[in-house]
Design an enzyme around this catalytic site. Structure first.
Site, PDB file in Angstrom:
ATOM      1  N   PRO A  10       0.382  -1.356  -0.169  1.00 22.19           N
ATOM      2  CA  PRO A  10       0.208  -0.023   0.128  1.00 22.19           C
ATOM      3  C   PRO A  10       1.299   1.489   0.085  1.00 22.19           C
ATOM      4  CG  PRO A  10       0.288  -1.061   2.010  1.00 22.19           C
ATOM      5  CD  PRO A  10       0.773  -1.874   0.776  1.00 22.19           C
ATOM      6  N   ASN A  11       0.236   2.198  -0.612  1.00 21.61           N
ATOM      7  CA  ASN A  11       0.407   3.473  -0.630  1.00 21.61           C
ATOM      8  C   ASN A  11       1.907   4.044  -1.411  1.00 21.61           C
ATOM      9  OD1 ASN A  11      -1.346   4.738   1.245  1.00 21.61           O
ATOM     10  ND2 ASN A  11      -0.395   3.193   2.916  1.00 21.61           N
ATOM     11  N   ARG A  18       5.364  11.004  -2.802  1.00 22.07           N
ATOM     12  CA  ARG A  18       4.493  10.390  -1.435  1.00 22.07           C
ATOM     13  C   ARG A  18       5.790  10.847  -0.907  1.00 22.07           C
ATOM     14  NH1 ARG A  18       4.661   4.076   1.055  1.00 22.07           N
ATOM     15  NH2 ARG A  18       4.002   4.855   3.503  1.00 22.07           N
ATOM     16  N   TYR A  23      11.526   8.920   0.897  1.00 24.74           N
ATOM     17  CA  TYR A  23      11.138   7.488  -0.213  1.00 24.74           C
ATOM     18  C   TYR A  23      11.322   8.033  -1.409  1.00 24.74           C
ATOM     19  CZ  TYR A  23       8.049   5.742   3.570  1.00 24.74           C
ATOM     20  OH  TYR A  23       7.324   5.417   4.793  1.00 24.74           O
ATOM     21  N   ALA A  78       3.217  -0.655   4.724  1.00 22.19           N
ATOM     22  CA  ALA A  78       2.712  -1.164   6.216  1.00 22.19           C
ATOM     23  C   ALA A  78       2.897  -2.715   5.962  1.00 22.19           C
ATOM     24  CB  ALA A  78       1.661   0.253   6.431  1.00 22.19           C
ATOM     25  N   ARG A 108      14.107   4.618  11.740  1.00 25.11           N
ATOM     26  CA  ARG A 108      12.676   5.389  11.829  1.00 25.11           C
ATOM     27  C   ARG A 108      11.693   4.717  13.344  1.00 25.11           C
ATOM     28  NH1 ARG A 108       9.284   4.464   6.234  1.00 25.11           N
ATOM     29  NH2 ARG A 108       8.121   6.061   6.985  1.00 25.11           N
TER      30      ARG A 108
HETATM   31  O1  LIG Z   1      10.807   1.782   3.117  1.00 28.60           O
HETATM   32  C1  LIG Z   1       9.466   1.581   2.741  1.00 28.60           C
HETATM   33  O2  LIG Z   1       9.653   1.100   0.986  1.00 28.60           O
HETATM   34  C2  LIG Z   1       7.900   0.627   3.227  1.00 28.60           C
HETATM   35  C3  LIG Z   1       7.039   1.578   2.590  1.00 28.60           C
HETATM   36  C4  LIG Z   1       5.780   1.622   3.501  1.00 28.60           C
HETATM   37  O3  LIG Z   1       5.293   2.192   2.909  1.00 28.60           O
HETATM   38  C5  LIG Z   1       6.099   1.965   4.849  1.00 28.60           C
HETATM   39  O4  LIG Z   1       4.859   1.703   5.772  1.00 28.60           O
HETATM   40  C6  LIG Z   1       7.129   1.279   5.774  1.00 28.60           C
HETATM   41  O5  LIG Z   1       7.515   1.321   6.397  1.00 28.60           O
HETATM   42  C7  LIG Z   1       8.293   1.581   4.932  1.00 28.60           C
END
Ligand SMILES: O=C(O)[C@@H]1C=C(O)[C@@H](O)[C@H](O)C1
Length: 151
Positions: A10-11, A18, A23, A78, A108
């Site tokens: 997700p996301n 984002r 990221y 997540a 984190r």
């Molecule tokens: O670093 C990443 O790719 C991960 C990506 C997410 O969306 C977070 O919820 C994780 O905690 C970390």
């Protein structure tokens, strides 16, 4: 043809916009492009998928044997910190995989250091941004060669 599955949680569809300080600015589509460029000369098929829904990710993992998937690069996002169901799906199909995180989850919030996947993964790459996906792909190739799994 053997396939590598790159599966994203997700996301991650929002990569590039984002929280770029965490990221990065690269999009998921660009990460896919880079992996496809690496896979093509290897004669490997790449299945690249992302979903915000846990059951969709589970169904993708269940299809892995039928899809000819012999290895997975997996960023559960997540769901890393919460999904026993995704863990069980991987165990159900006995799929070797590398866990990838763009960010360094150990630098984190404490809850991000908890993973339901790291102990069953071949390895974990965390904090190297998009390079982590390509490093995982290199490791996947070496694993497949060593096990003579590449058709
Ligand atoms: O670093 C990443 O790719 C991960 C990506 C997410 O969306 C977070 O919820 C994780 O905690 C970390």
């Amino acid at each position: 043809m053997s396939a590598i599955l790159c599966l994203n949680g997700p996301n991650l569809n929002l990569l590039g916009q984002r929280e770029p300080g965490i990221y990065g600015q690269i999009t998921l589509a660009r990460i896919e492009q880079r992996l496809r460029a690496a896979a093509e000369p290897m004669g490997l098929d790449l299945i690249f998928a992302q979903s915000n829904a846990e059951h969709v990710l589970i169904d993708q993992i269940h299809r892995a044997p039928t899809d000819g998937v012999v290895f997975m690069i997996f960023n559960p996002a997540a769901f890393t910190h919460s999904s026993i169901a995704l863990r069980d799906a991987i165990l159900a199909v006995n799929l070797p995989f590398i866990e990838v995180h763009l960010s360094n989850v150990h630098a984190r919030e404490p809850f991000r250091a908890q993973s339901y996947f790291s102990d069953i993964a071949m390895g974990v790459i965390s904090g190297l941004g998009a390079d982590g996906y390509e490093l995982a792909f290199i490791a996947a190739q070496n694993y497949l060669r060593s096990t003579n799994t590449m058709n």
